[in-house]
Write a protein that holds these residues in place. Structure first.
Motif, PDB file in Angstrom:
ATOM      1  N   TYR A 233      41.842  66.338  76.189  1.00  0.00           N
ATOM      2  CA  TYR A 233      43.013  66.418  77.070  1.00  0.00           C
ATOM      3  C   TYR A 233      44.211  65.674  76.500  1.00  0.00           C
ATOM      4  CZ  TYR A 233      40.594  62.021  78.081  1.00  0.00           C
ATOM      5  OH  TYR A 233      39.939  60.831  77.949  1.00  0.00           O
TER       6      TYR A 233
ATOM      7  N   ALA B 151      47.381  51.557  75.364  1.00  0.00           N
ATOM      8  CA  ALA B 151      47.454  51.701  73.907  1.00  0.00           C
ATOM      9  C   ALA B 151      46.540  52.829  73.440  1.00  0.00           C
ATOM     10  CB  ALA B 151      47.055  50.396  73.220  1.00  0.00           C
TER      11      ALA B 151
ATOM     12  N   TRP C 233      44.339  53.525  71.306  1.00  0.00           N
ATOM     13  CA  TRP C 233      43.321  53.014  70.393  1.00  0.00           C
ATOM     14  C   TRP C 233      41.948  53.495  70.844  1.00  0.00           C
ATOM     15  CZ3 TRP C 233      45.738  47.660  71.471  1.00  0.00           C
ATOM     16  CH2 TRP C 233      46.736  47.386  70.525  1.00  0.00           C
TER      17      TRP C 233
ATOM     18  N   THR D   3      44.955  49.062  79.378  1.00  0.00           N
ATOM     19  CA  THR D   3      44.004  50.118  79.036  1.00  0.00           C
ATOM     20  C   THR D   3      44.108  50.299  77.529  1.00  0.00           C
ATOM     21  OG1 THR D   3      43.304  52.389  79.511  1.00  0.00           O
ATOM     22  CG2 THR D   3      45.657  51.972  79.764  1.00  0.00           C
TER      23      THR D   3
ATOM     24  N   GLY E 254      41.175  50.987  75.477  1.00  0.00           N
ATOM     25  CA  GLY E 254      39.999  51.627  74.907  1.00  0.00           C
ATOM     26  C   GLY E 254      38.758  50.761  75.075  1.00  0.00           C
TER      27      GLY E 254
ATOM     28  N   HIS F 147      39.626  51.775  82.431  1.00  0.00           N
ATOM     29  CA  HIS F 147      38.819  52.509  81.458  1.00  0.00           C
ATOM     30  C   HIS F 147      38.116  53.595  82.265  1.00  0.00           C
ATOM     31  CE1 HIS F 147      37.158  52.853  77.484  1.00  0.00           C
ATOM     32  NE2 HIS F 147      35.924  52.845  77.943  1.00  0.00           N
ATOM     33  N   ASN F 148      38.489  54.838  82.040  1.00  0.00           N
ATOM     34  CA  ASN F 148      38.001  55.918  82.894  1.00  0.00           C
ATOM     35  C   ASN F 148      36.682  56.493  82.394  1.00  0.00           C
ATOM     36  OD1 ASN F 148      40.230  55.723  84.556  1.00  0.00           O
ATOM     37  ND2 ASN F 148      41.416  57.237  83.415  1.00  0.00           N
TER      38      ASN F 148
ATOM     39  N   ASP G  63      36.187  59.470  83.163  1.00  0.00           N
ATOM     40  CA  ASP G  63      36.807  60.776  82.899  1.00  0.00           C
ATOM     41  C   ASP G  63      36.170  61.958  83.615  1.00  0.00           C
ATOM     42  OD1 ASP G  63      38.996  59.944  81.536  1.00  0.00           O
ATOM     43  OD2 ASP G  63      38.266  60.461  79.542  1.00  0.00           O
TER      44      ASP G  63
ATOM     45  N   ARG H 271      32.972  59.244  71.347  1.00  0.00           N
ATOM     46  CA  ARG H 271      32.319  58.101  72.005  1.00  0.00           C
ATOM     47  C   ARG H 271      31.545  58.607  73.212  1.00  0.00           C
ATOM     48  NH1 ARG H 271      37.322  54.985  75.023  1.00  0.00           N
ATOM     49  NH2 ARG H 271      38.858  56.343  74.139  1.00  0.00           N
TER      50      ARG H 271
ATOM     51  N   ILE I 101      39.577  62.550  85.303  1.00  0.00           N
ATOM     52  CA  ILE I 101      40.540  63.655  85.273  1.00  0.00           C
ATOM     53  C   ILE I 101      39.847  64.873  85.868  1.00  0.00           C
ATOM     54  CG2 ILE I 101      42.037  65.066  83.809  1.00  0.00           C
ATOM     55  CD1 ILE I 101      41.715  63.055  81.600  1.00  0.00           C
TER      56      ILE I 101
ATOM     57  N   ASN J  92      43.200  61.615  88.182  1.00  0.00           N
ATOM     58  CA  ASN J  92      44.250  62.311  87.434  1.00  0.00           C
ATOM     59  C   ASN J  92      44.020  63.809  87.527  1.00  0.00           C
ATOM     60  OD1 ASN J  92      45.595  60.050  85.596  1.00  0.00           O
ATOM     61  ND2 ASN J  92      43.376  59.660  85.563  1.00  0.00           N
TER      62      ASN J  92
ATOM     63  N   THR K  36      47.094  66.922  82.943  1.00  0.00           N
ATOM     64  CA  THR K  36      48.427  67.346  82.518  1.00  0.00           C
ATOM     65  C   THR K  36      48.210  68.112  81.219  1.00  0.00           C
ATOM     66  OG1 THR K  36      49.407  65.376  83.481  1.00  0.00           O
ATOM     67  CG2 THR K  36      50.707  66.513  81.815  1.00  0.00           C
TER      68      THR K  36
ATOM     69  N   LEU L 173      52.312  57.806  80.187  1.00  0.00           N
ATOM     70  CA  LEU L 173      52.269  57.234  78.828  1.00  0.00           C
ATOM     71  C   LEU L 173      53.196  58.044  77.932  1.00  0.00           C
ATOM     72  CD1 LEU L 173      48.452  56.429  78.620  1.00  0.00           C
ATOM     73  CD2 LEU L 173      50.325  54.788  78.840  1.00  0.00           C
TER      74      LEU L 173
HETATM   75  N1  SAM Z   1      43.062  54.920  74.590  1.00  0.00           N
HETATM   76  C1  SAM Z   1      42.574  54.293  75.736  1.00  0.00           C
HETATM   77  C2  SAM Z   1      41.417  55.021  76.355  1.00  0.00           C
HETATM   78  O1  SAM Z   1      41.240  56.181  76.121  1.00  0.00           O
HETATM   79  O2  SAM Z   1      40.678  54.378  77.112  1.00  0.00           O
HETATM   80  C3  SAM Z   1      43.627  54.044  76.802  1.00  0.00           C
HETATM   81  C4  SAM Z   1      44.682  55.090  77.071  1.00  0.00           C
HETATM   82  S1  SAM Z   1      44.088  56.674  77.653  1.00  0.00           S
HETATM   83  C5  SAM Z   1      45.510  57.671  77.451  1.00  0.00           C
HETATM   84  C6  SAM Z   1      43.892  56.406  79.400  1.00  0.00           C
HETATM   85  C7  SAM Z   1      43.430  57.556  80.237  1.00  0.00           C
HETATM   86  O3  SAM Z   1      44.495  58.456  80.457  1.00  0.00           O
HETATM   87  C8  SAM Z   1      42.323  58.447  79.718  1.00  0.00           C
HETATM   88  O4  SAM Z   1      41.058  57.890  79.870  1.00  0.00           O
HETATM   89  C9  SAM Z   1      42.478  59.674  80.584  1.00  0.00           C
HETATM   90  O5  SAM Z   1      41.669  59.554  81.733  1.00  0.00           O
HETATM   91  C10 SAM Z   1      43.964  59.659  80.963  1.00  0.00           C
HETATM   92  N2  SAM Z   1      44.672  60.793  80.351  1.00  0.00           N
HETATM   93  C11 SAM Z   1      44.998  60.942  79.058  1.00  0.00           C
HETATM   94  N3  SAM Z   1      45.604  62.123  78.840  1.00  0.00           N
HETATM   95  C12 SAM Z   1      45.663  62.745  80.038  1.00  0.00           C
HETATM   96  C13 SAM Z   1      46.156  64.010  80.463  1.00  0.00           C
HETATM   97  N4  SAM Z   1      46.701  64.866  79.605  1.00  0.00           N
HETATM   98  N5  SAM Z   1      46.083  64.337  81.762  1.00  0.00           N
HETATM   99  C14 SAM Z   1      45.521  63.465  82.634  1.00  0.00           C
HETATM  100  N6  SAM Z   1      45.027  62.256  82.286  1.00  0.00           N
HETATM  101  C15 SAM Z   1      45.079  61.904  81.010  1.00  0.00           C
END
Ligand code: SAM
Ligand code: DTB
Ligand code: SF4
Length: 344
Positions: free
Chosen positions: A90, A131, A133, A161, A163, A183-184, A186, A199, A223, A253, A256, A322
């Motif tokens: 995503y 971040a 990462w 957040t 990683g 930390h989702n 997901d 992972r 999500i 979420n 998107t 973000l």
């Molecule tokens: N890199 C770290 C991680 O993955 O844990 C932190 C940032 S990451 C972007 C945080 C969260 O944003 C993801 O676990 C996901 O649930 C959400 N996310 C990322 N892209 C998304 C999208 N296109 N639509 C909805 N949620 C999204």
């Protein structure tokens, strides 16, 4: 029902909620979860209720635990953007997908603090630093610890957040004054492999355990709209609700869709199914803040109002998440005024 004390804000005419009494809810949600065990079938049965019955149940649970007209407001900042090694299907920040996101190195401390001050002036109570990462290396973590200290010193709640966390890193984050770690999970375990391969689900659970062990509040959700089934949406909620201590904050979420990512082009989720997911999260995690997270930009005011009625009581505030858009702060102010919602 809890009736909050309200005080006029110093800087404008908005009403700001005194949240001290709500802290009791957080304490409650930190108690071990020995009562509520939710099977996936139980949660599917919630999804299958007639819409009005589901909303009534969710609103009843919501009112037993929260002020129904108060919504917590967090602002997000991407402190390190793009170029991520992971393959989350995503995510526009994964290096391997060709999206319009431009890679940017870790932001300078002063710029982060300036953004946090602005968020505070705009009424946010929590500032969340994200971040791109897989997880922070020690040399990455050190400057982030400084950011957390300085944001906290502004009187904001801090969230990060970053990683996956390795042993010893949650301790350092706690020491710096981190209030929440996001930390989702997901999605449901059985759908996870369709979305991410670099992972595992277990890796994610271990990071959450590290966060919990340091008494940092857990922010974890997922999500929906990634092509998962209703059973799998229920499966995600079951994972969260059945944790020994469910997360204090549960971001839901809506995907998107970003061009260049594998999930771009997925069939759009019916918005009422999104509302049902919020309601089921509220019922299964009565004392958690349920955050209506990504996806608000594409939602009508009416859909968002239904989400609040279903028990959502937290949002991201500010024109950017973000890397993707979020409603303008002024648009949200008008929506809150229309709905009689007060910011926490
Ligand atoms: N890199 C770290 C991680 O993955 O844990 C932190 C940032 S990451 C972007 C945080 C969260 O944003 C993801 O676990 C996901 O649930 C959400 N996310 C990322 N892209 C998304 C999208 N296109 N639509 C909805 N949620 C999204
Ligand atoms: C969460 O559950 N949602 C936020 C936050 N935690 C970090 C992120 C949403 C990201 C949406 C895509 C983007 O803006 O890049
Ligand atoms: Fe990287 Fe996080 Fe995006 Fe996954 S969600 S690709 S780990 S930034």
């Amino acid at each position: 029902m809890l009736e909050p004390a309200t005080t006029p804000a110093a800087s404008n005419n908005e009403v700001v909620i005194n949240t001290d009494h709500l802290k009791a809810n957080l304490d409650k949600s930190c108690e071990p979860n020995t009562v509520n065990r939710w099977s996936v079938d139980d949660i599917v049965a919630l999804f299958e209720l007639p819409f009005s019955d589901l909303m009534y149940r969710a609103q009843t649970v919501h009112r037993e635990n929260f002020d129904p007209n108060a919504v917590q407001v967090s602002t997000l900042l991407s402190i390190k953007t793009g170029g991520c090694s992971e393959d989350c299907g995503y995510c526009p920040q994964a290096a391997r997908y060709h999206t319009e996101v431009e890679n940017e190195p870790l932001m300078a401390l002063d710029d982060v603090v300036a953004a946090a001050k602005e968020a505070k002036d705009n009424g946010a109570s929590r500032f969340c630093m994200g971040a791109a990462w897989r997880g922070p290396k020690q040399r990455d973590l050190e400057p982030v610890l400084k950011m957390i200290e300085e944001v906290k010193a502004l009187g904001l709640e801090t969230c990060a957040t970053l990683g996956m966390l390795k042993e010893g890193q949650a301790e350092q984050l706690k020491e710096a004054g981190l209030d929440y770690y996001n930390h989702n999970l997901d999605t449901a375990p059985e759908f996870y492999g369709e979305v991410i391969t670099t992972r595992t689900y277990q890796d994610r659970l271990e990071t959450l355990e590290r966060v919990r062990s340091q008494n940092i509040h857990v922010c974890s959700g997922g999500i929906i709209g990634m092509g998962e089934s209703r059973n799998q949406r229920a499966g995600l909620l079951a994972q969260l609700a059945n944790m020994e201590q469910p997360p204090e904050s549960v971001p839901i979420n809506l995907l998107t869709q970003v061009e260049g990512t594998p999930l771009h082009g997925t069939e759009e989720l019916d918005q009422l199914e999104f509302v049902r997911t919020i309601a089921a999260a509220r019922i299964t995690m009565p004392t958690s803040y349920v955050r209506l997270s990504a996806g608000r930009q594409g939602m009508s005011e009416s859909t968002q109002a239904l989400c609040f009625l279903a028990g959502a009581n937290s949002i991201f505030y500010g024109e950017k998440l973000l890397t993707t858009g979020n409603p303008e702060a002024d648009t949200d102010k008008q929506l809150f005024a229309k709905l009689g919602i007060n910011k926490i």
